[in-house]
Enzyme design. Structure first.
Site, PDB file in Angstrom:
ATOM      1  N   LYS A  43      21.573 -11.872 -53.649  1.00  0.00           N
ATOM      2  CA  LYS A  43      21.004 -10.658 -53.054  1.00  0.00           C
ATOM      3  C   LYS A  43      21.949  -9.482 -53.310  1.00  0.00           C
ATOM      4  O   LYS A  43      23.180  -9.631 -53.205  1.00  0.00           O
ATOM      5  CB  LYS A  43      20.837 -10.866 -51.542  1.00  0.00           C
ATOM      6  CG  LYS A  43      20.527  -9.619 -50.731  1.00  0.00           C
ATOM      7  CD  LYS A  43      19.124  -9.075 -50.981  1.00  0.00           C
ATOM      8  CE  LYS A  43      18.864  -7.776 -50.197  1.00  0.00           C
ATOM      9  NZ  LYS A  43      17.558  -7.180 -50.560  1.00  0.00           N
ATOM     10  N   CYS A 127      18.354   0.661 -56.273  1.00  0.00           N
ATOM     11  CA  CYS A 127      18.001   0.251 -54.917  1.00  0.00           C
ATOM     12  C   CYS A 127      17.728   1.481 -54.071  1.00  0.00           C
ATOM     13  O   CYS A 127      18.198   2.567 -54.357  1.00  0.00           O
ATOM     14  CB  CYS A 127      19.071  -0.624 -54.298  1.00  0.00           C
ATOM     15  SG  CYS A 127      20.643   0.164 -54.127  1.00  0.00           S
TER      16      CYS A 127
HETATM   17  C1  DHB Z   1      16.239  -3.636 -51.605  1.00  0.00           C
HETATM   18  C2  DHB Z   1      15.194  -3.325 -52.451  1.00  0.00           C
HETATM   19  C3  DHB Z   1      15.451  -3.130 -53.788  1.00  0.00           C
HETATM   20  O1  DHB Z   1      14.453  -2.834 -54.660  1.00  0.00           O
HETATM   21  C4  DHB Z   1      16.739  -3.242 -54.269  1.00  0.00           C
HETATM   22  O2  DHB Z   1      16.971  -3.049 -55.562  1.00  0.00           O
HETATM   23  C5  DHB Z   1      17.779  -3.556 -53.420  1.00  0.00           C
HETATM   24  C6  DHB Z   1      17.514  -3.748 -52.085  1.00  0.00           C
HETATM   25  C7  DHB Z   1      15.973  -3.834 -50.182  1.00  0.00           C
HETATM   26  O3  DHB Z   1      15.094  -3.143 -49.618  1.00  0.00           O
HETATM   27  O4  DHB Z   1      16.649  -4.667 -49.555  1.00  0.00           O
END
Ligand code: DHB
Length: 308
Positions: A43, A127
């Site tokens: 993540k 993000c």
């Molecule tokens: C999240 C969403 C994304 O598209 C990303 O690249 C990183 C994090 C999120 O909302 O957690």
């Protein structure tokens, strides 16, 4: 038949999760490590742990998904610790890094470099960011500054995760920036299509709570956009490799990403919906398609998309 290669590293097959899906804690990461995926990615992490946005923050429809997770993650030290105990002989591991600032990215990358881990960095330039500012991938001056600073502070090859682009001038400009940095050895296309809105007709309502229902779209909705971005960067960045991401639910979609130029292919929404068992199914479907077409390996397919 399915073996793949990125940065000179061997992969049993081209499949892995899309960062964000099934990779937030050790239990999920271990399930990916035990699955038929050829590799896995963590993540996207920040300096400090985050709870993320209020729920519901993910919603699926028959055609895909919308999410506004808000970067829930255990903090970079948690994923770095995972990387340091991972079995790299079994499969490669990527670390997704998504600092809330350039300084945060430099801090995390310095720690990752000092740990001397074999994990490969995927720097997330796409993000959801500081409110009021575009994400880095949509701010070419910020993207240039980020890559200048990161490549000075971090001396290993790494990749960047990009948002989808929708304009040829943007493909040209983004690729030209990336090509200034040979250390950017791969490009992952695409992150979700941002700030879309899914509406429930019966409820006359949005389907996720954060951001008045706005969120990033994945799944069938995004496959053509993903393929265009993979192929656009494959054509423009001959010295880099491409990781395809977007709209993969069946073996033929992996084949399309390979034709467009992908070396590896990530699975997001479909993994969320089906779980890690999806990797065995997708590998079987890809192998059957390659065999039916007489291919002996995926490198015979990569980038071989025909034009008319
Ligand atoms: C999240 C969403 C994304 O598209 C990303 O690249 C990183 C994090 C999120 O909302 O957690």
């Amino acid at each position: 038949l399915l073996s793949a290669s990125l940065l000179g590293i061997d992969f049993a097959n081209p499949l892995l999760n899309a960062s964000g899906v099934y990779c937030r804690d050790v239990a999920e990461l271990d399930a990916l490590a035990a699955s038929a995926a050829g590799s896995l990615v963590t993540k996207s992490c920040t300096l400090l742990a985050r709870e993320g946005n209020p729920e519901p923050r993910y919603y699926a429809t028959p055609l895909g998904s919308i999410n506004s997770m808000g970067l829930p993650n255990a903090g970079y030290q948690y994923y770095l610790a995972y990387a340091q105990q991972h079995d790299y002989a079994a499969k490669p591991l990527f670390l997704s890094v998504a600092g809330l600032s350039l300084a945060d990215n430099l801090t995390m990358l310095a720690a990752i470099r000092a740990a001397d881990t074999p994990a490969i960095v995927e720097l997330n330039l796409s993000c959801p960011n500081v409110p009021g500012k575009p994400q880095i991938g949509y701010d070419f001056a910020a993207m240039t500054a980020m890559l200048e600073a990161v490549t000075q502070a971090y001396d290993r090859p790494f990749g960047v995760k990009l948002p989808p682009y929708f304009d040829i001038a943007h493909f040209d400009e983004a690729a030209a920036i990336l090509n200034r940095f040979p250390q950017v050895a791969f490009v992952t296309c695409i992150n979700s299509i941002g700030n879309a809105l899914i509406i429930d007709v019966e409820a006359e309502s949005v389907v996720i709570k954060p951001k008045d229902g706005f969120g990033g779209i994945g799944g069938d909705y995004v496959l053509p956009t993903a393929l265009a971005n993979v192929n656009a960067f494959y054509r423009r960045c001959p010295a880099k490799q491409i990781i395809g991401c977007g709209g993969v639910t069946r073996g033929e979609h992996i084949f399309m990403h390979l034709l467009a130029g992908a070396s590896l292919v990530q699975v997001g929404t479909a993994l969320y919906e089906e779980g890690p068992g999806i990797f065995a199914r997708l590998n079987d479907e890809l192998a059957e398609l390659l065999t039916r077409k007489g291919y002996r390996g995926i490198e015979e397919v990569r980038g071989k998309l025909r034009t008319l």
